[in-house]
Design a protein around this motif. Structure first.
Motif, mmCIF file in Angstrom:
data_model
loop_
_atom_site.group_PDB
_atom_site.id
_atom_site.type_symbol
_atom_site.label_atom_id
_atom_site.label_comp_id
_atom_site.label_asym_id
_atom_site.label_seq_id
_atom_site.Cartn_x
_atom_site.Cartn_y
_atom_site.Cartn_z
ATOM 1 N N THR A 168 0.839 -1.194 0.000
ATOM 2 C CA THR A 168 0.000 0.000 0.000
ATOM 3 C C THR A 168 0.874 1.245 0.000
ATOM 4 N N CYS A 217 1.339 4.171 -2.998
ATOM 5 C CA CYS A 217 1.293 5.623 -2.805
ATOM 6 C C CYS A 217 2.528 6.260 -3.420
ATOM 7 N N TYR A 250 -1.767 8.018 2.163
ATOM 8 C CA TYR A 250 -2.951 7.388 1.572
ATOM 9 C C TYR A 250 -3.795 8.348 0.745
ATOM 10 N N SER A 301 -7.920 3.114 3.776
ATOM 11 C CA SER A 301 -6.563 2.561 3.738
ATOM 12 C C SER A 301 -6.159 2.025 5.094
#
Lengths: 516, 127, 278
Positions: free
Chosen positions: C213, C217, C227, C245
């Motif tokens: 994740t 980004c 996020y 997120s």
């Protein structure tokens, strides 16, 4: 540079930790499917880390200080990375050392750990990315987390050695956790006194706050913890056993990096978190540390003299080198600090080189007691050549790099009037010389008994026999172990020639102006 | 100085420091490796308590925003969330350390057949 | 050694106790710890992320980088236990073997040299040499409890935005159910539900969800783990993107913690052999 590279290059402070880390995980996952894929993944991870480090090295050399805000939150609310010239230098050293050792120890790792080799690669890469994060981070709690990830991987890497290794690793774990917990307690005190976790922010608050007993206590706790982590003299007990019994592949990188990074953290905390006046104004703390280092140098050097095996002797030399840097830094003057900081770099390089040479010998001979070293100059000339260069560097003979950092340390000691420390440095050099020349003598003049017998029987009429030294067949280490070793040996010479540039470009700007 | 509020007002620190050195004493002085590991856990827990006690505020509640406060939030109403977060991390680190410590102790036991440190040292010396 | 340790601890403890005098009073709302950084979190957490649980916000957003490494520490511990202990070499078990006849629950001991049932027999199952008696009460109770515990752990995960809870707690509860299965039945039953390879892959995937994740980004052009930039992907505004997120990374943490707890238990309880459980 094209735009995509530009885009990516801003992220090098985080990529230096995350790229190795992610690829380390990938190495383990891929290794589960096919063991062959683990090494390329780990190699790629460390290589990308090295590229990021060199990129930052170039950027900081131009006078830039790289600050990266994790998750986009500005400090003190979020976690930030802050990389100045000196941290970039150390990061480059960490990545280069780790990469070279990864290549050199691939063969022995695959042989020792067979189906668990992917886990070894993963832990190795976690260890390195933890160290890199410790150097880069500006957040004191994040530093603790990264310290623990590096330490946990280290315990596992060490514990995988033969017979006595798990016990040594457990002792290291207990000692290391005491150290880390003391550091965490120090963080608690800092947090309670200032309410912040960001180094720069705390430094500003402490500047305004003036002397504060809570901060003095925090300082004492952090320093105690770090001294245990770096194996400074009275709390060095875990180091010799842990490093002696660990697998060679592990010892190389651990001896070269763990203690040095702890020293870097100590330097960073003192220079950029705590007020300089707290550390140096009264003179009591600084003097006590220098004397501790002086005693540590003598104690370590004499213990090294008493050892019967080469690798174990070298672990005591690591203890001595730690004392050099601690003492040099706490002299409190520019020359001493420069010497200590330069020695972090040089010592990482020469420790790796000398341990790699020993690993090669152990891989060929299967042992490293002094009596097993006979005739090595003939059977392993290249490895011994590298060993000679690294030995000279550790003793401190020009033009190797060890001479220059020692020169700074000694001149710092003279400037500060710490004659005890100067004498300790000089006598440590003499003792190191005795130790290494003993090894060289055995390896050059003495001939292994059984081989001698064989040779004289086989070549009775050979013209070599009347030289007294029979020729032994060359049995060098495998090429993948030899080439990294030779590169390291040449690096030791190169670092010596580059000393002036390194000090001017990278070390001088990192020492605050108040330090004269 | 008023002694009673002083002792009551700081007893959290006293308790934590006591536990801290209790754990450390166990780690240094006990010869049984499992007892050492227990000491290690006491040692780490004391720091967790230390941090958590620093997050406490009188008359404040859990750091979970209440519906009626969504317009104007007064920080005095809520406990400090930061130490909780830090200690969640520290707890996990402590668990991970415990796992590795037990693993190593198990390995030591398989090699020497004992967990007493002096017996292990004896076995090493006589070897 | 004992006396030295005592003197050392008493001396250092005395120093710290004397110094405790300078620390702020307990529960003082005006102490630096409660006034410098933390009011910012309390005041802005909801506005920034639309999540009432400030601990979850600080954990998974403001200090998400710490939390990612926290999951990584757990992963490293899992690897460490595996690396140190796991061995495929069978331990010495003596000459005889134990089997359970599944339809009746009868345990059979086969002496050395006796004929063993087929490896994949549906009727006979090889059990540990240190087998525990077949106990229908414990096994049935656990079989009833485990589904509820697992649903509860999912609740703890999903409701972490609004009440105490979150990824770690959920992961520990979830991991405990598998360990409970191993304790109440035996290790093999657990291994059948969740093999070691699954545990290892889940733990890696869990950490990878978190780190990935962050990497996403970064690839979309913002800072690592910021996020905000995921808003278009999550079809929401920036504050809600942060909220979603947080859930995503908490799912990753749950997977990692759960799998590593189970993995460590497998290796520790069987000393790396994974044939004899507790």
């Amino acid at each position: 540079m094209d735009p995509i590279m530009m885009e990516f290059s801003q992220h090098s402070p985080v990529l230096i930790v995350m790229a190795p880390f992610l690829l380390g995980m990938a190495a383990a996952a891929a290794g589960w499917a096919n063991r062959k894929w683990a090494f390329p993944m780990a190699f790629l991870g460390l290589l990308s880390g090295l590229i990021a480090a060199i990129h930052m090295l170039i950027k900081t050399a131009k006078g830039e200080i790289l600050v990266y805000h994790m998750a986009g939150w500005l400090p003190p609310f979020g976690i930030a990375y802050r990389i100045d010239t000196f941290s970039a230098l150390i990061l480059t050293a960490i990545m280069a050392v780790a990469l070279i050792n990864l290549v050199a120890s691939r063969a022995s790792a695959e042989k020792d750990f067979t189906e668990k080799a992917p886990a070894w690669y993963a832990l190795y890469v976690f260890f390195v990315s933890g160290l890199a994060g410790m150097v880069a981070t500006e957040d004191i709690f994040n530093l603790y987390v990264l310290l623990e990830i590096a330490s946990l991987s280290a315990y596992a890497l060490i514990g995988m050695g033969h017979n006595r290794a798990p016990f040594a690793a457990l002792n290291y774990l207990l000692m290391g956790t005491i150290g880390a917990s003391f550091y965490l307690m120090g963080v608690a005190y800092i947090y309670i006194a200032t309410g912040s976790l960001n180094m720069t922010d705390i430094a500003v608050i402490l500047q305004e706050m003036g002397p504060n007993p809570t901060i003095t206590m925090a300082f004492a706790l952090c320093m105690t913890g770090l001294l245990a982590k770096m194996a400074a003299f009275p709390v060095h007990g875990w180091l010799p056993n842990a490093y002696t019994f660990a697998p060679d592949a592990t010892t190389n990188v651990m001896a070269a990096l763990t203690t040095k990074v702890s020293i870097y953290i100590m330097i960073r905390l003192v220079l950029s978190l705590f007020p300089l006046s707290l550390a140096f104004d009264t003179g009591i703390i600084a003097d006590a540390m220098v004397w501790l280092a002086t005693i540590g140098i003598f104690a370590g050097a004499f213990m090294a003299l008493a050892q019967k095996s080469f690798k174990r002797m070298l672990t005591y030399i690591v203890v001595v080198e730690v004392a050099y840097m601690v003492g040099g830094f706490w002299l409190g003057n520019r020359a001493g600090m420069t010497g200590a900081m330069l020695h972090i770099l040089n010592d990482a390089a020469m420790t790796l080189c000398v341990f790699m040479a020993v690993a090669n010998i152990r891989a060929r001979r299967g042992a490293d007691a002094f009596s097993d070293l006979k005739g090595l100059f003939q059977t392993m000339p290249f490895s011994m050549g590298a060993l000679v260069i690294s030995g000279l560097a550790i003793i401190g003979i020009p033009p190797t790099c060890g001479f220059f950092s020692k020169w700074y340390l000694i001149s710092g000691g003279i400037e500060a009037g710490h004659w005890g420390f100067v004498i300790a440095l000089l006598s440590a050099s003499i003792i190191n010389a005795i130790l290494f020349f003993k090894v060289f003598e055995i390896a050059f003049f003495e001939v292994p008994a059984e081989t001698f017998g064989q040779n004289s029987r086989e070549h009775e009429s050979d013209h070599h026999t009347h030289h007294g030294l029979p020729s032994l067949a060359m049995a060098e280490a495998r090429i993948s172990m030899l080439i990294p070793l030779i590169i390291m040996a040449l690096t030791l010479l190169a670092l010596g020639f580059m000393t002036g540039g390194i000090v001017n470009l990278f070390i001088d700007p990192a020492i605050p102006g108040q330090v004269l | 100085m008023d002694a009673i509020p002083y002792f009551i007002g700081k007893y959290n620190y006293w308790g934590c420091i006591f536990l801290f050195f209790l754990g450390m004493y166990a780690m240094i002085s006990k010869t049984n490796l499992i007892k050492k590991i227990i000491g290690l856990n006491i040692f780490q827990t004391s720091i967790i308590l230390f941090f958590i006690s620093a997050s406490f505020k009188h008359d404040a509640t859990l750091p979970i925003l209440m519906e009626e406060h969504k317009g104007a939030i007064d920080p005095v109403m809520y406990l400090n969330p930061l130490p909780h977060v830090l200690m969640l991390t520290a707890i996990v680190v402590a668990v991970a350390t415990l796992g590795v410590a037990l693993t190593l102790a198990l390995k030591v036991y398989r090699i020497y057949g004992t967990l007493e440190e002096d017996e292990i040292n004896h076995a090493i010396q006589s070897h | 050694m004992k006396k030295l340790a005592l003197i050392l601890c008493l001396f250092a403890g005395g120093l710290l106790l004397m110094n405790a005098h300078y620390l702020p009073m307990w529960g003082d709302p005006a102490s630096p710890a409660s006034t410098h950084v933390s009011p910012y979190f309390i005041e802005n957490a909801y506005e920034h992320t639309k999540t009432p649980n400030m601990v979850a916000v600080v954990l998974a957003d403001y200090r998400s980088y710490d939390t990612m490494f926290e999951a990584a520490v757990v992963l490293a511990a899992g690897f460490a236990c595996f690396f140190l202990l796991r061995s495929r070499a069978r331990g010495k078990k003596g000459g005889h073997h134990y089997y359970r006849h599944i339809p009746t629950g009868v345990t059979i001991k086969i002496e050395e040299g006796g004929k063993l049932p087929a490896e994949n027999s549906k009727v006979f199952r090889s059990i540990d040499a240190l087998w525990t008696p077949y106990d229908p009460i414990i096994q049935t109770t656990c079989r009833c409890l485990i589904p509820f515990l697992q649903i509860y752990s999912l609740y703890v995960l999903a409701h972490g935005h609004y009440s105490p809870g979150g990824g770690f707690q959920a992961g520990v509860v979830l991991g405990a159910t598998i360990i409970l299965l191993a304790i109440s039945h035996n290790l093999k039953t657990s291994l059948k539900r969740m093999s070691e390879r699954t545990a290892a892959l889940w733990s890696i995937i869990g950490v990878f969800i978190f780190a990935g994740t962050g990497l996403l980004c970064l690839l979309l052009g913002m800072d690592y783990l910021n996020y905000e930039v995921l808003a278009p992907l999550l079809l929401s505004d920036e504050a809600m993107a942060r909220s979603h997120s947080i859930l995503i990374v908490e799912v990753g943490v749950t997977m990692a913690v759960m799998a590593v707890m189970v993995w460590i238990y497998y290796n520790l309880s069987s000393a790396g052999q994974q044939d004899e459980g507790l």
